[in-house]
Design a protein around this motif. Sequence first.
Motif, short mmCIF file in Angstrom:
data_model
loop_
_atom_site.label_atom_id
_atom_site.label_comp_id
_atom_site.label_asym_id
_atom_site.label_seq_id
_atom_site.Cartn_x
_atom_site.Cartn_y
_atom_site.Cartn_z
N CYS A 22 0.86 -1.18 0.00
CA CYS A 22 0.00 0.00 0.00
C CYS A 22 0.90 1.23 0.00
CB CYS A 22 -0.91 -0.02 1.22
SG CYS A 22 -1.79 1.52 1.52
N ASP A 117 -13.74 -14.41 0.00
CA ASP A 117 -13.04 -13.78 1.13
C ASP A 117 -12.33 -12.51 0.66
OD1 ASP A 117 -13.80 -15.77 2.86
OD2 ASP A 117 -11.82 -16.71 3.00
N THR A 118 -11.93 -11.68 1.61
CA THR A 118 -11.10 -10.53 1.28
C THR A 118 -9.82 -10.58 2.13
OG1 THR A 118 -12.19 -9.11 2.91
CG2 THR A 118 -13.03 -9.02 0.65
N VAL A 119 -8.77 -9.98 1.61
CA VAL A 119 -7.50 -9.84 2.32
C VAL A 119 -7.10 -8.37 2.25
CG1 VAL A 119 -6.66 -12.20 2.05
CG2 VAL A 119 -6.25 -10.54 0.23
N GLN A 120 -6.29 -7.95 3.20
CA GLN A 120 -5.98 -6.53 3.36
C GLN A 120 -4.47 -6.32 3.38
OE1 GLN A 120 -8.87 -4.67 4.05
NE2 GLN A 120 -7.93 -2.64 4.18
N GLN A 123 -4.25 0.04 3.38
CA GLN A 123 -5.62 0.50 3.13
C GLN A 123 -6.25 -0.18 1.91
OE1 GLN A 123 -5.50 4.79 2.85
NE2 GLN A 123 -4.64 5.04 4.91
N GLN A 124 -5.56 -1.16 1.35
CA GLN A 124 -6.04 -1.82 0.13
C GLN A 124 -6.68 -3.18 0.44
OE1 GLN A 124 -5.79 -0.08 -2.87
NE2 GLN A 124 -5.19 1.47 -1.36
N THR A 125 -7.86 -3.38 -0.12
CA THR A 125 -8.58 -4.65 0.06
C THR A 125 -8.62 -5.39 -1.27
OG1 THR A 125 -9.96 -3.68 1.78
CG2 THR A 125 -10.77 -5.69 0.76
N THR A 127 -9.97 -9.05 -3.25
CA THR A 127 -10.94 -10.13 -3.16
C THR A 127 -10.27 -11.45 -3.54
OG1 THR A 127 -12.71 -8.61 -3.76
CG2 THR A 127 -13.19 -10.95 -3.98
N SER A 143 -7.53 -7.03 -7.10
CA SER A 143 -7.79 -5.65 -6.68
C SER A 143 -8.62 -4.98 -7.77
CB SER A 143 -6.49 -4.88 -6.47
OG SER A 143 -6.77 -3.50 -6.32
#
Length: 214
Positions: A22, A117-120, A123-125, A127, A143
Amino acid sequence: MPLQYLTLPVTPFQQNCSLVWCDVTHDAVVVDPGGELPRLLTAVRERGLNLQAIWLTHAHIDHAGGAGQLAREQGLPIIGPHPGDQFWIDGMAQQSAMFGFPPSEGFKPDRWLADGDTVQVGQQTLTVRHCPGHTPGHVVFHSATARRAFVGDVLFAGGIGRTDFPGGNHAQLIAAIRERLWPMGDDTVFIPGHGPESTLGHERRHNPYVADGA
């Protein structure tokens, strides 16, 4: 682009390990650390990044061979892949011997992933899409904001992943590409597990294995 990445081909298989970060927080993850860990850590230091986690698309040795050691030495959680790849993780030592890799440390993912699911990172998520076929537990990280997808060995520029390994399934792979990658949009750039980047639109038009007319 707030999501940045650096592609580092590692191991004799020239596997595309991705350092993803990020740009706002400088938090970073490493996707598929197959080996050559000193090189990866040098790239992290040179950019002043805070390495937070390891993400795995699947558990073949050239993608996951360095994950156990990196997690232990840097105190990082291992996120992914999907539980369908448990048998590949269990056989990591045999994979090392079979393909002539240095002995690989065993590991247990801190978090398994499922479709949707999502991963981080910072500040970026991103899928998670479950895309079986190359391996049963293969996942892809997408992304939507950066128009980027880290697809491991599902799709390549001009090719698709092998399905002749244990647990491989050609029909599943084709379905995963068409049903889960194509909807990400033609302008999405994908970073494959080997070789150059391409766009989903280019592959949809020209890839002999999965083009619309194939």
